[in-house]
Design an enzyme around this catalytic site. Structure first.
Site: not given
Ligand code: PEP
Ligand code: MG
Length: 580
Positions: A191, A431, A455, A502
């Protein structure tokens, strides 16, 4: 000049002075002292030595008392080093003759000693380098006071070089002064990387150790496109990169021409391009780029960076800001995804395992926290088109529990008399592989799906998304991932359910043809990627994309798939910028 290769996580190039934070967060400054301040700086060094000696003696006595004198011997060795006349003479000379600040002199001289010890054959002596590093830290702690704080008090542009930056530290960076950053650890889809991209700060992570070779104030180049970091570049390299910065600025200017044309393929298929955000302040950036809405608002960032527990009004204000900023466009708000690398002290998750108590699991165990968020969400839904999305759903039971709590919140709000809307679509992130396997059932119970490849890759391939040591195994072009995405789209199509993607993969031009070819008509991307992706969309036909996807699905290994996708992209867009 020294070159390091790391993982490029946020595009852009920056050339500037280093602001170095070691793994305890201490800033290693390069500061020259004025001639008339030399004596007072020598006094400061003296006092720091005295205080460090006193602390070390006190440690030694405590350890001797509680564990026995044999364990305290190490502190005697430290005291000996602190009393070493040659070391002191060298430091004094650095300050007196070269006008180094005490901090800079300490870090420069002791790091040099540490390197010499490290390179010795004898493992006993090599180990001693840790003691030198320890002494350096303790002296700096006395000289510099509290670590990290200075990060929020920057007054001139810098490049941050650090052992690590957490997602919340990254979120708190002052964009006016932070031109880029490099961290020794961290992986491609952590992140910290995502926040850097959201903030549009060029960044490279996972370089491995290098902080011993650099000092505050050194000139550094960070290339967030290739993952290259250049320490103390020569004149020619600086000139080349300054030229590149200028080229990049021009390229962006040119891309802005795409603002007002639709994200439509050459054969007229309209693609919905949405933005991913972490903070309400990013919504206007999305709107500037004329996105169709927000496809992922990561609300957990409301918690990161603050110790206080956000109340319902804090949630409501943040959501209302985003919904209003988007002027009637849909906003997909994801419920809290705390945990794993998004840790929060105040009553939330401290479980850093990606397999632990994170995300929806945490919300379902902490119903008051969850309800606070859901109340604010439904209230904000009265202001515009809000969709609620649950993260990390891995079983039907979880989804049903989450929906039941949402229904309870609707009842509570009816009683409260507060304005709200129950007219919200409820969807889930796909995910976790178990969710893909059970999709025929999930699609009966949700209004939309959004594929979270960040994920999904991690859980499918058993590769920690934030770990540099396995970063080469973390791949968006893995054939298993392609099949899971394909299965998800097919399951959604059977029920006529909207489906988007996403994860960071959607913001990489390498994968646009593949994703359109697999059937996606909605992509949610970091704001910085909107124009690049739109350009690819406008350069292809659906037929071309279908052929590309069909071929990719027959291929067996990630590297071949990736190379193939890059070649296909070059065919339709020869000048395409080679991205990650
Ligand atoms: C993902 O896991 O692709 C996602 C969009 O969520 P995050 O990156 O916040 O875990
Ligand atoms: Mg995620």
């Amino acid at each position: 000049m020294q070159k390091l290769q790391g993982i490029a996580v946020s595009p852009g190039v920056a050339v500037g002075e280093a602001f170095v934070l070691d793994n305890e967060g201490f800033r290693i400054p390069r500061r020259f002292v004025a001639r008339d301040a030399v004596d007072s700086e020598l006094d400061r060094l003296n006092r720091a030595f005295e205080e460090t000696r006193a602390q070390t003696e006190s440690h030694r006595d405590t350890v001797a008392r509680e564990l026995g004198p044999q364990y305290a011997a190490i502190f005697d060795a430290h005291l000996q080093m602190l009393g070493d006349a040659r070391l002191r003479a060298e430091l004094d000379e650095s300050i007196r003759v070269r006008h180094y600040s005490p901090e800079y002199a300490v870090s420069r001289v002791l790091r040099r000693y540490a390197r010499v010890f490290q390179s010795l054959e004898s493992s006993f002596l090599a180990e001693r380098s840790n003691d030198i590093v320890d002494i350096e830290r303790r002296l700096l702690r006395v000289l510099l006071g509290k670590p990290r704080e200075e990060l929020s008090n920057l007054t001139s542009p810098v490049l941050i070089l650090a052992y690590n930056l957490t997602p919340s530290e990254t979120a708190a960076l002052d964009r006016r002064f932070v031109m880029g950053f490099v961290t020794e650890i961290g992986g491609a889809a952590g992140h910290t990387a995502i926040v850097a991209e959201g903030m549009e700060i060029p960044a490279v992570v996972g370089t491995g150790p290098f902080l011993n070779d650099v000092s505050g104030g050194d000139l550094v180049i960070v290339d967030g496109n290739s993952g290259l970091v250049i320490l103390q570049p020569d004149e020619e390299t600086i000139a080349r990169y300054r030229f590149e910065v200028e080229q990049e600025r021009r390229r962006h200017e040119k891309l802005e021409e795409l603002r007002d044309v639709p994200a439509e393929t050459l054969d007229g298929t309209r693609i919905h391009l949405m933005g991913n955000i972490e903070f309400p302040s990013e919504a206007p950036h999305c709107l500037e780029r004329a996105v169709d809405g927000i496809g992922l608002y990561r609300t957990e960032f409301l918690y990161l960076g603050s110790d206080a527990v956000p109340g319902e009004e804090d949630h409501y204000k943040a959501y209302a800001d985003v919904v209003q900023a988007m002027q009637g466009r849909p906003v997909v708000i994801r419920t809290l995804d705390l945990g794993a690398d998004k840790l929060w002290g105040g009553n939330g998750s401290q479980d850093s395992s990606p397999l632990g108590l994170r995300s929806i699991r945490l919300s379902l165990r902490n119903v008051p926290l969850f309800k606070t968020q859901l109340r604010a969400l439904l209230r904000a839904a009265a202001l515009g088109e809000v969709h609620i999305m649950f993260p990390l759903i891995s079983s039907l039971h979880e989804l049903r529990q989450a929906k039941m709590i949402l229904a309870d919140v609707v009842d509570d709000l009816v009683e409260s008399g507060l304005p709200f809307s129950r007219n919200v679509k409820v969807g889930m992130m796909v995910e976790v592989p178990s969710a893909v396997i059970m999709l025929d059932q999930f699609v009966e119970e949700v209004d939309f799906l959004s594929i979270g490849t960040n994920d999904l890759i991690q859980y499918t391939l058993a590769v920690d998304r934030g770990n540099k040591d396995v970063a080469d195994l973390y791949s968006s072009s893995d054939p298993a991932l392609l099949r899971l995405i394909d299965m998800t789209i097919r399951a959604a199509e059977r029920r006529n359910l909207p489906v988007s993607l996403c994860g960071q993969m959607s913001g990489s031009t390498t994968y646009t043809m593949l994703l359109l070819g697999l059937g996606l008509r909605c992509l949610s991307v970091p704001p910085s990627a909107v124009y690049e992706i739109k350009r690819v969309i406008r350069s292809v036909t659906v037929e071309q994309c279908r052929a590309t996807a069909a071929r990719a699905l027959t291929m067996e290994n990630a590297r071949n798939i990736r190379n193939f996708l890059k070649e296909e992209l070059k065919k339709v867009l020869p000048e395409s910028h080679d991205d990650r």
